[in-house]
Every structure is written in C-alpha cells, then in structure tokens.
Motif scaffolding. Sequence first.
Motif, PDB file in Angstrom:
ATOM      1  N   GLN A   3       0.839  -1.188   0.000  1.00 30.06           N
ATOM      2  CA  GLN A   3       0.000   0.000   0.000  1.00 30.06           C
ATOM      3  C   GLN A   3       0.876   1.239   0.000  1.00 30.06           C
ATOM      4  N   LEU A   4       0.478   2.231  -0.792  1.00 31.61           N
ATOM      5  CA  LEU A   4       1.128   3.537  -0.794  1.00 31.61           C
ATOM      6  C   LEU A   4       0.125   4.563  -0.293  1.00 31.61           C
ATOM      7  N   VAL A   5       0.502   5.326   0.702  1.00 29.51           N
ATOM      8  CA  VAL A   5      -0.401   6.314   1.276  1.00 29.51           C
ATOM      9  C   VAL A   5       0.254   7.678   1.214  1.00 29.51           C
ATOM     10  N   GLU A   6      -0.399   8.610   0.502  1.00 32.40           N
ATOM     11  CA  GLU A   6       0.112   9.972   0.372  1.00 32.40           C
ATOM     12  C   GLU A   6      -0.534  10.869   1.415  1.00 32.40           C
ATOM     13  N   CYS A  22       4.825  10.187   1.049  1.00 29.54           N
ATOM     14  CA  CYS A  22       4.229   8.938   0.577  1.00 29.54           C
ATOM     15  C   CYS A  22       4.951   7.790   1.270  1.00 29.54           C
ATOM     16  N   TYR A  94       0.190  12.019  -7.462  1.00 23.83           N
ATOM     17  CA  TYR A  94       0.201  10.587  -7.196  1.00 23.83           C
ATOM     18  C   TYR A  94       1.630  10.118  -6.911  1.00 23.83           C
ATOM     19  N   GLY A 112      -0.254   5.231  -5.394  1.00 21.16           N
ATOM     20  CA  GLY A 112      -1.075   5.691  -4.298  1.00 21.16           C
ATOM     21  C   GLY A 112      -2.409   6.206  -4.808  1.00 21.16           C
TER      22      GLY A 112
END
Length: 121
Positions: A3-6, A22, A94, A112
């Motif tokens: 998972q990528l979370v910005e 990120c 992104y 993300g």
Amino acid sequence: QVQLVESGGGLVQAGGSLRLSCAASGNIFSITAMGWYRQAPGNERELVATIQSGGSTNYADSVKGRFTISRDNAKNTVYLQMNSLKPEDTAIYYCKAILTPTWPRYTAQYWGQGTQVTVSS
C-alpha cells in the motif's frame, strides 16, 4: 498487500510551499525507485520527479529549481518539497513505487490514491 499512502496536499497561495509524503507499507522486499506524478483536469498524468534507491533524481523541467524529492529508505517513504508554487501546479499528485514484494517476488509498479494540491493566484 502493498500500500502507498500519500499525505500533505492542500490549498496554498501562489508563492507558497507544501510538502508531500508517501509511505509504502506491506510485504516489501525491496524498492527500486519512487516518484511523484500529477494530473490536472483534462490533462494526462505527467512525471514530476523520481528518485532511485541509490539517490539519483530526475525532475520535470517545469519544476526544476522549485521542487525537491527526497527519500527515507528506512521508512520506505518519499517526500516532495514544493516551493514557489504556481497556479499551474494545481493537480492531483500521485505517488508511484517500483518495488518487489516478499511474495510473489516479482517487481511491479504501485500507485497511491492521490492527494489534491491547489494553488490559488
């Protein structure tokens, strides 16, 4: 699952600054590169900046001298410091990572969900 979370987007006046973050999480074996892309309404998604695992960077001409990409390998996190922001920087930003999960161990790109950056004139 990877998972990528910005985070860090928002509204800022022209000439102001923002810092995007990120964080990549999950079953990650290694990260080859991370980067930022943006997409404004009616436009295609475009590269903003990338950083390799060794630290080499690449910037779009439109952001050179104003944006700085950096990376904390221990935290699997990439940052984008944006200074001297202009209205034309308004877009959804992104995060992308080229990484290898622990299993299945093949390299792929991950995105993300995006964070909105709005620069008012």
